[in-house]
Design an enzyme around this catalytic site. Structure first.
Site, mmCIF file in Angstrom:
data_model
loop_
_atom_site.group_PDB
_atom_site.id
_atom_site.type_symbol
_atom_site.label_atom_id
_atom_site.label_comp_id
_atom_site.label_asym_id
_atom_site.label_seq_id
_atom_site.Cartn_x
_atom_site.Cartn_y
_atom_site.Cartn_z
ATOM 1 N N SER A 1 -19.827 -1.501 -42.810
ATOM 2 C CA SER A 1 -20.445 -0.232 -42.434
ATOM 3 C C SER A 1 -19.382 0.621 -41.763
ATOM 4 O O SER A 1 -18.300 0.153 -41.411
ATOM 5 C CB SER A 1 -21.632 -0.444 -41.488
ATOM 6 O OG SER A 1 -21.196 -0.871 -40.215
ATOM 7 N N LYS A 2 -19.685 1.879 -41.574
ATOM 8 C CA LYS A 2 -18.775 2.785 -40.886
ATOM 9 C C LYS A 2 -19.568 3.982 -40.401
ATOM 10 O O LYS A 2 -20.530 4.418 -41.050
ATOM 11 C CB LYS A 2 -17.659 3.265 -41.825
ATOM 12 C CG LYS A 2 -16.354 3.558 -41.108
ATOM 13 C CD LYS A 2 -15.701 2.265 -40.637
ATOM 14 C CE LYS A 2 -14.311 2.515 -40.075
ATOM 15 N NZ LYS A 2 -13.673 1.243 -39.664
#
Length: 1029
Positions: free
Chosen positions: A570-571
């Site tokens: 994720s980011k």
């Protein structure tokens, strides 16, 4: 002036003090009373007489009206000297003369005086009407005084509406604003003193405030300090219809709020008789507004509308001003409709289908393996995104169709607005508007948009609003209090041609200083949150256009990198607005709080309530540090705890050691993985580390850069960091470089006496620097930015440890070759995320360069963070405090020290296993290592997902065996397997189970195993099962 006239003025002044038009003393603030009025009036009269502009026979009348009939608060007369008052009387008289000559009944007066200690502003003001043109003093006060107030430099405000009119023939009233610099009782309060209003208040405020006001303000102040977002209260003034609205918030947490609030209550036909903005040395602002209904108003009674003002004040706090503000000020749209339109404006900027069917056809015709074709496609893509729909073009279309925005808002609200409970005495105005507004189906809306708009571009922009509505799964838009807006989106609207892999989860977050995204590719996922800053407006435009794509690419890279740990990738990205580049910490805190609104159930009426959840499943996100957020991970963890999140210990990684964090930089976690790839190359090729030259971007001040210096034994010839370029073909002095790395200092601190005659250092703020070769560097900043593309940076090994994404792409990769077409680097180990584009990597590999990409090389940090999360989930609070939290720097918990060593060993082992798998698979298939890395990642991720769904997980005995192998032995020994299985969420355990089996299988058997390979791989586990039977 005659003696009789002076005596008459003196008598009038005495009458003024006892006049019923003077402000009454009330139970909140003591009335301003100026005892020196009589003497002052005489002085003003003398000055006016001397000036001679007003006829002598009218001076007495004008002064009497100004002092007695106009109803200006006494604070004005106590503040201003006679000379200034005389100027203002002259200005009022001049305005009357001008109005008479133009045959107008409306006077236009705008007076101001600013000093170092404050300001006074006076202007003609119609009650209940927002100022769209003219000086707009409230916006000026916001910008110059209230928005920038801090405990070190704060300003308070008192503003009053005159009770009388400017003349007998005009109904125009005046509004006076008095801004003064605060003088706090205690400018530097302790934590305990911050809760005491008597300690933190301004002295002038304490002199005027009643005991009741002090009590109310202290309660509001304490609530502001204890939570994020505004605190809003309302007091009914006994015996009147006037309502006192009190709003408290942290200083600097919103901008333009005073003027925005005026627009809000004007929308409901309300006006303010007086307003106060009080500042406190604990960092709190409290705004107090006295609201009254306009005479003969046809609007909703104030007894009802004031509650709607309170609700919408919270929304306005989040976004006080937007480019759609004019539609609200002119009553074309409500606050909610305006802010909804703003959100959709942002959505349209990022997600309008800008490429079209022609681009899709072109991708099918061109060869994706041809670098020139790829380059053409990239240029076309960037141009289409930049030129087809600009922000301004989209905004102009939105401003053109407010009636369509109303209909689209109703469509949105019908899905997400919580109907008032049956026990409510009366429905809210929001609910009433929804009941009376026309509700159209999606098909009817599309037809309405098609028939109303005049061209295809207008249709596409407004269609994007409906796309947004269809894909919002939940939002905090209607939460009573919030600091930013957050939207959980269904990602199915993303075009496959641009985003081939659909994100599992997608969030859009919008605040007054920023916009941001969060993307994850699996249910259990973790990644860093980065702040994106812009050096200038042009850089901001570039960053804005590429924000979502950068976020998507970073999350996808993280997902591939996380293949052999339980969390997927994720980011999060936070793009600071062009004018708020200094608001990084504030933006991050709002981003986190708004995301928690999506993860936690609201249980506090009036503060955090239940929201409509079309997603319908619980979600947990794990955040990590990235650019600009390393120093706020502690706050995020503690804030999650304060909001009741059971997962607070695991919510963030990169925390301080006293909160159980395992710092990557202190223990070199990321570098341990990167360096294993360097050692692997040297081992395979029979090379010695101290014989090879190396160039690195990312200096000794950073995590990866500093640890690369400390852990390596090579001959480093070049280092680029934020301060400039350091180069020495003889090898940079290792002792001096290590000194900087130990102290985390930039190369600007390097002792240049340690350089050889051929070495140099060029800093970014230097110009016209002559190098030892005779070349003159005209601009140090440009030289720093482009040095990795210059021949001087050539070396055996290139290890990017920092730099912006896509620093080397298909357009500039040719600069990594010399004039003979030979690569300037033999080996590349990509420590920094996305430093190279895939096309650039393939070009280098085709030329014989050994390249290991970021998703494989720099996963040490994510492995460390994953094991940090696991410990946080496995330990209860007391155990976590005992075994993982470092309270004494000289006495670390024994478990913590041993656990860190375990983590380091696991990182190095995982890196070694993957290196061997990539090397062997590339050798077997002949495919580039950059492709093999991705192929392995995809294979592991796919098998992981399948394994979690198979019956293997349902076999409890097998599950225990696999998890017993996968979990750190030290943790299992400390807690026992049963305790871990009981405490860690099942979804997380499934992810551990799947990722462990999948990664070990693919690393051993490759991406094209035989049909019997998995049976062979699982045989030892089945053997152990049979032995247990």
């Amino acid at each position: 002036m005659s003696t009789a006239a002076v005596q008459e003025l003196t008598a009038a002044a005495a009458a003024t003090a006892a006049s019923p038009s003077a402000p009454p003393s009330c139970g909140d603030y003591s009335a301003n009373v100026f005892e020196g009025k009589a003497e002052q009036m005489t002085s003003v009269a003398a000055i006016l007489s001397q000036k001679g502009f007003i006829p002598q026979e009218l001076i007495e009348t004008e002064i009497n009206w100004f002092y007695n009939n106009l109803g200006i608060d006494d604070l004005y007369f106590a503040t201003e000297p006679p000379e200034t008052i005389a100027e203002h009387v002259l200005a009022l008289y001049g305005a009357q003369v001008t109005a008479y000559t133009k045959n107008e009944n409306v006077l236009d007066i705008n007076l101001s005086k600013e000093t170092e200690s404050g300001a006074v502003y006076i202007h003609t003001s119609a009650p209940g009407v927002s100022q769209i043109h003219g000086p707009q003093f409230e916006r000026k006060i916001d910008t110059k005084y209230l928005d920038v107030s801090s405990p070190a430099n704060a300003y308070r405000l008192e503003t009053y509406r005159s009770r009388g009119t400017v003349s007998k023939k005009s109904q125009t009233q005046l509004r006076c604003y008095f801004v003064s610099k605060c003088e706090f009782v205690n400018p530097n309060p302790t934590e305990a003193e911050k809760l005491d209003v008597q300690q933190v208040a301004d002295k002038a405020f304490l002199a005027k405030a009643s005991p009741n006001t002090l009590q109310v303000y202290e309660r509001v102040m304490r609530n502001v300090l204890s939570r994020e977002g505004p605190v809003i209260e309302m007091v009914e003034l006994e015996g009147t219809r006037e309502r006192r609205l009190i709003v408290g918030y942290k200083q600097g947490s919103t901008q333009g709020f005073l003027s925005a609030m005026s627009d809000l209550y004007h929308f409901y036909d309300l006006y303010s008789s007086r307003k106060y903005a009080e500042q406190f040395s604990n960092g709190v602002t409290i705004l107090c507004i006295y609201l009254n209904p306009l005479p003969d108003s046809k609007s909703v009674p104030i007894e009802h509308s004031v509650h709607q003002v309170m609700k919408e004040a919270s929304l306005l706090y989040v976004l006080p001003t937007t480019p759609l503000q004019i539609l609200f000020q002119q009553a074309h749209l409500s606050v909610q409709e305006t802010i909804y339109g703003y959100v959709c404006w942002i959505f349209a900027q990022h997600f309008l289908n800008r490429l079209g069917s022609e681009y899709t056809t072109l991708t099918q015709v061109l060869d994706a393996n041809n670098a020139q074709h790829v380059e053409v496609l990239n240029k076309i893509k960037k141009r289409l995104r930049q030129e087809t729909f600009t922000r301004e073009h989209i905004l102009n279309i939105i401003l053109k169709y407010p009636e369509l925005i109303k209909l689209l808002y109703i469509n949105f609200a019908m899905k997400h607005y919580i109907n008032p409970p049956e026990s409510a005495l009366r429905p809210t105005l929001s609910y009433q508007r929804l009941q009376t507004g026309k509700v159209l189906t999606d098909d009817e809306l599309i037809d309405k948009i098609r028939r109303t708009t005049t061209n295809g571009h207008e249709f596409m922009v407004l269609e994007a609003f409906l796309t947004f509505n269809k894909h919002v799964l939940k939002t905090n838009f209607y939460q009573p209090t919030k600091v930013a807006l957050s939207f959980r989106l269904d990602s199915s609207f993303l075009p496959e041609i641009e985003y081939p892999v659909k994100p599992y989860g997608m969030f859009l977050v919008i605040g007054s200083e920023f916009r941001g995204f969060h993307i994850r590719f699996s249910d259990i996922a973790r990644g860093g949150i980065r702040i994106v800053r812009s050096r200038n407006p042009e850089a901001y435009s570039i960053n804005l256009r590429g924000l979502f794509d950068e976020n998507y690419a970073l999350a996808a890279t993280q997902h591939r990198k996380n293949k052999d740990i339980p969390e997927g990738g994720s980011k999060g990205t936070i793009l600071l607005d062009a004018v708020h580049q200094d608001k990084g910490a504030a933006a991050f805190k709002k981003y986190v709080d708004a995301m928690l609104d999506m993860l936690l159930d609201g249980t506090t009426p009036g503060i955090k309530e239940r929201i409509v959840d079309l997603y319908g499943k619980p979600e947990i996100l794990f955040f990590g540090p990235d650019e600009g957020t390393a120093d706020v991970m502690d706050w995020a963890s503690q804030h999650a705890r304060s909001r009741g999140a059971t997962f607070w210990k695991a919510f963030t990684t990169g925390k301080s050691q006293n909160l159980g964090g395992i710092p990557h930089d202190i223990y070199g976690m990321t570098t341990r993985s990167v360096h294993q790839y360097v050692l692997g190359i040297l081992r395979k090729l029979g090379l010695k580390e101290d014989r090879i030259t190396k160039f690195q971007t990312g200096g000794p001040d950073g995590d990866l850069g500093s640890n690369e210096v400390k852990i390596s034994k090579d001959k480093t010839v070049g280092v680029v960091d934020g301060s400039g370029v350091l180069y020495d073909p003889e090898g940079i002095d290792r002792t001096e470089l290590t000194r900087l790395a130990e102290a985390r200092l930039m190369i600007s601190n390097f002792n240049i006496d340690k350089l050889s005659p051929r070495g140099f250092r060029v800093l970014i703020d230097e110009h016209h620097v002559k190098l030892p070769t005779g070349v003159v560097v005209q601009n140090g900043l440009t030289f720093r930015n482009e040095f990795h593309l210059l021949t001087e940076s050539s070396a055996d090994l290139f290890v990017p440890c920092g730099g912006r994404p896509e620093a080397v792409d298909v357009n500039n990769v040719h600069l990594l070759f010399d004039s003979n077409g030979n690569p300037r680097f033999k080996y590349v180990v990509e420590g920094a995320n996305l430093f190279f584009t895939q096309d650039a990597r393939l070009r280098l590999e085709k030329a014989g360069v050994v390249v290991f990409k970021d998703a494989s090389a720099n996963k040490g940090g994510v492995t460390s963070s994953s094991l940090e999360v696991l410990a946080a989930l496995a330990f209860n609070d007391a155990e976590f405090n005992e075994h993982m939290q470092v309270h004494d720097r000289d006495n670390f918990p024994a478990f913590y020290e041993e656990y860190v060593k375990n983590v380091q060993h696991i990182i190095e082992k995982n890196a070694e296993i993957e290196f061997e798998a990539i090397w062997n698979e590339s050798k077997r298939t002949g495919k580039p290592k950059s492709i093999v890395s991705d192929t392995l990642s995809v294979a592991i991720v796919k098998l992981n997902e399948e394994l979690q769904k198979t019956s293997l997980w349902e076999d409890v005995a097998l599950r225990r065996i696999v998890l017993g192998d996968a979990l750190p032995k030290l943790l299992v020994t400390k807690l026992g397997l049963d305790t871990i299985l009981e405490r860690v969420p099942e979804a997380y355990l499934r992810a551990i189970f799947g990722s462990y089996l999948a990664s070990r299988f693919v690393y051993k058997y490759g991406t094209e195993p035989s049909q019997f390979a998995f049976f062979e791989y699982m045989s030892p586990y089945f053997q152990r099962l049979s032995e247990m039977a």
